[in-house]
Scaffold this active site. Structure first.
Site, PDB file in Angstrom:
ATOM      1  N   TYR A 180       0.836  -1.208   0.000  1.00 43.76           N
ATOM      2  CA  TYR A 180       0.000   0.000   0.000  1.00 43.76           C
ATOM      3  C   TYR A 180       0.866   1.251   0.000  1.00 43.76           C
ATOM      4  O   TYR A 180       2.046   1.214   0.377  1.00 43.76           O
ATOM      5  CB  TYR A 180      -0.929   0.006   1.223  1.00 43.76           C
ATOM      6  CG  TYR A 180      -0.213   0.180   2.548  1.00 43.76           C
ATOM      7  CD1 TYR A 180       0.000   1.446   3.088  1.00 43.76           C
ATOM      8  CD2 TYR A 180       0.256  -0.920   3.272  1.00 43.76           C
ATOM      9  CE1 TYR A 180       0.654   1.604   4.305  1.00 43.76           C
ATOM     10  CE2 TYR A 180       0.905  -0.771   4.486  1.00 43.76           C
ATOM     11  CZ  TYR A 180       1.105   0.499   4.997  1.00 43.76           C
ATOM     12  OH  TYR A 180       1.758   0.670   6.191  1.00 43.76           O
ATOM     13  N   CYS A 181       0.275   2.366  -0.444  1.00 44.80           N
ATOM     14  CA  CYS A 181       0.929   3.673  -0.398  1.00 44.80           C
ATOM     15  C   CYS A 181      -0.166   4.733  -0.238  1.00 44.80           C
ATOM     16  O   CYS A 181      -1.327   4.395  -0.034  1.00 44.80           O
ATOM     17  CB  CYS A 181       1.790   3.915  -1.633  1.00 44.80           C
ATOM     18  SG  CYS A 181       0.876   3.813  -3.189  1.00 44.80           S
ATOM     19  N   THR A 182       0.185   5.998  -0.344  1.00 40.37           N
ATOM     20  CA  THR A 182      -0.763   7.072  -0.022  1.00 40.37           C
ATOM     21  C   THR A 182      -2.004   7.066  -0.910  1.00 40.37           C
ATOM     22  O   THR A 182      -3.131   7.007  -0.439  1.00 40.37           O
ATOM     23  CB  THR A 182      -0.066   8.447  -0.116  1.00 40.37           C
ATOM     24  OG1 THR A 182       1.135   8.408   0.647  1.00 40.37           O
ATOM     25  CG2 THR A 182      -0.976   9.546   0.410  1.00 40.37           C
ATOM     26  N   ILE A 209      -4.142   4.580   0.838  1.00 37.92           N
ATOM     27  CA  ILE A 209      -4.572   4.842   2.214  1.00 37.92           C
ATOM     28  C   ILE A 209      -5.722   5.849   2.248  1.00 37.92           C
ATOM     29  O   ILE A 209      -6.665   5.717   3.029  1.00 37.92           O
ATOM     30  CB  ILE A 209      -3.386   5.395   3.045  1.00 37.92           C
ATOM     31  CG1 ILE A 209      -2.207   4.422   3.026  1.00 37.92           C
ATOM     32  CG2 ILE A 209      -3.813   5.699   4.470  1.00 37.92           C
ATOM     33  CD1 ILE A 209      -0.872   5.076   3.341  1.00 37.92           C
TER      34      ILE A 209
END
Length: 319
Positions: A180-182, A209
């Site tokens: 996952y990332c922003t 996220i």
């Protein structure tokens, strides 16, 4: 969506072909300025990656224009309400890559990428025993907030991630990999790279996220801390059910979610610290940075040599 605040912050990306990034960037900057938007947009031959702020009316006009451009058909905007601009200026810059991986053989997410998991599916997958959760962001982003049980790669920039994976492959072998990332853009390439490296079960959080935190079903559950964002806000909440502070003050180790940059411009390291400790330690991460002749905190507050010496003496006495 019901609007209660006068401004919006848009976060978006799209892998699509832009033939002349330099020309597009110049024209797009002019367009954004005409709408009085502020933000940071990166443009490459492989697409666009942006975040910008403006009034509801300004951002509506921007999204309408983007949706009417065939190159950006299907683009998804993540929208946050805000009391004012999240940026000081408007920048649109051409780049070789949207996210800097610098692979010899680049990844095209249209050809190879990990499975997309919507927030609810990602939530369920995180609870499975044979799952490894990898945070694809930088260390200072992780320190402010992350999913429970996520692995923190010891990296300061995204391009270091492939080497870290190769050095720690025993952690991943035979596992289901979640990443996952922003907002999702880094995972498009990173998950594709993992698949190309031979990992068979690789999934990514669709929309990142930011989308997870807004999902009405999961409501950000299993996230601790806040989400680091690259604008004036610095941090945004994710978990709507409980707020657990995971950040620790650089100087005391106490719970903290306030980021500042080290006052030595040659260092500029991001550190978590309270307002009290910012003043006490002259906003510097180390003694070397505190005594730097270019210390921005000292200059900004017009501290005399005697005042700096007294601060250093107080720090020494407290050890």
């Amino acid at each position: 969506m019901a609007t209660t605040k006068p401004y919006r912050v848009l976060l978006y990306y799209m892998y699509t072909t832009i033939e002349n990034p330099e020309e597009f960037a110049a024209e797009h900057l002019e367009f954004c300025n005409s709408l009085e938007l502020k933000g940071r947009i990166l443009v490459a031959k492989e697409g666009i990656n942006g975040t910008c702020s403006g009034t509801v009316e300004q951002t509506e006009k921007y999204m309408e224009a983007m949706n009417n451009d065939p190159r950006f058909d299907g683009i998804v905007f993540k929208i946050d309400e805000a009391d004012g601009h999240a940026f000081k200026k408007m920048h649109v810059r051409p780049r070789p890559e949207l996210v800097t991986l610098r692979l010899e053989d680049d990844i095209n997410p249209h050809e190879i990428t990990g499975k997309y998991l919507e927030p609810k599916d990602f939530y369920e997958a995180m609870k499975q025993e044979d799952t490894v959760i990898i945070d694809a962001r930088n260390d200072y982003e992780f320190d402010l907030g992350h999913f429970k049980g996520a692995i923190k790669p010891d990296i300061e920039s995204f391009r270091e991630l492939p080497d870290w994976i190769r050095e720690n492959k025993e952690v991943l072998e035979g596992k289901k990999i979640l990443t996952y990332c922003t907002g999702g853009i880094r995972c498009e390439k990173f998950s594709g790279w993992l698949v190309r490296e031979g990992y068979e079960d690789v999934s990514q959080l669709h929309g990142g996220i930011v989308t997870y935190g807004k999902d009405p079903e999961v409501q950000g559950e299993l996230w601790d801390g806040q989400c680091y964002v690259f604008d004036e806000r610095i941090a945004v909440p994710v978990n709507q059910k409980e707020h657990v502070i995971v950040g620790k003050d650089h100087f005391t180790g106490e719970p903290c979610e306030r980021y500042v940059n080290c006052s030595n411009p040659e260092c500029n390291k991001k550190i978590l610290c309270s307002e009290e400790n910012e003043a006490k330690y002259l906003r510097a991460c180390s003694h070397e940075c505190r005594v730097s002749p270019r210390n921005r905190y000292v200059i900004q507050h017009e501290l005399t040599e005697e005042q700096v010496a007294a601060a250093l003496e107080q720090i020494e006495a407290g050890k």
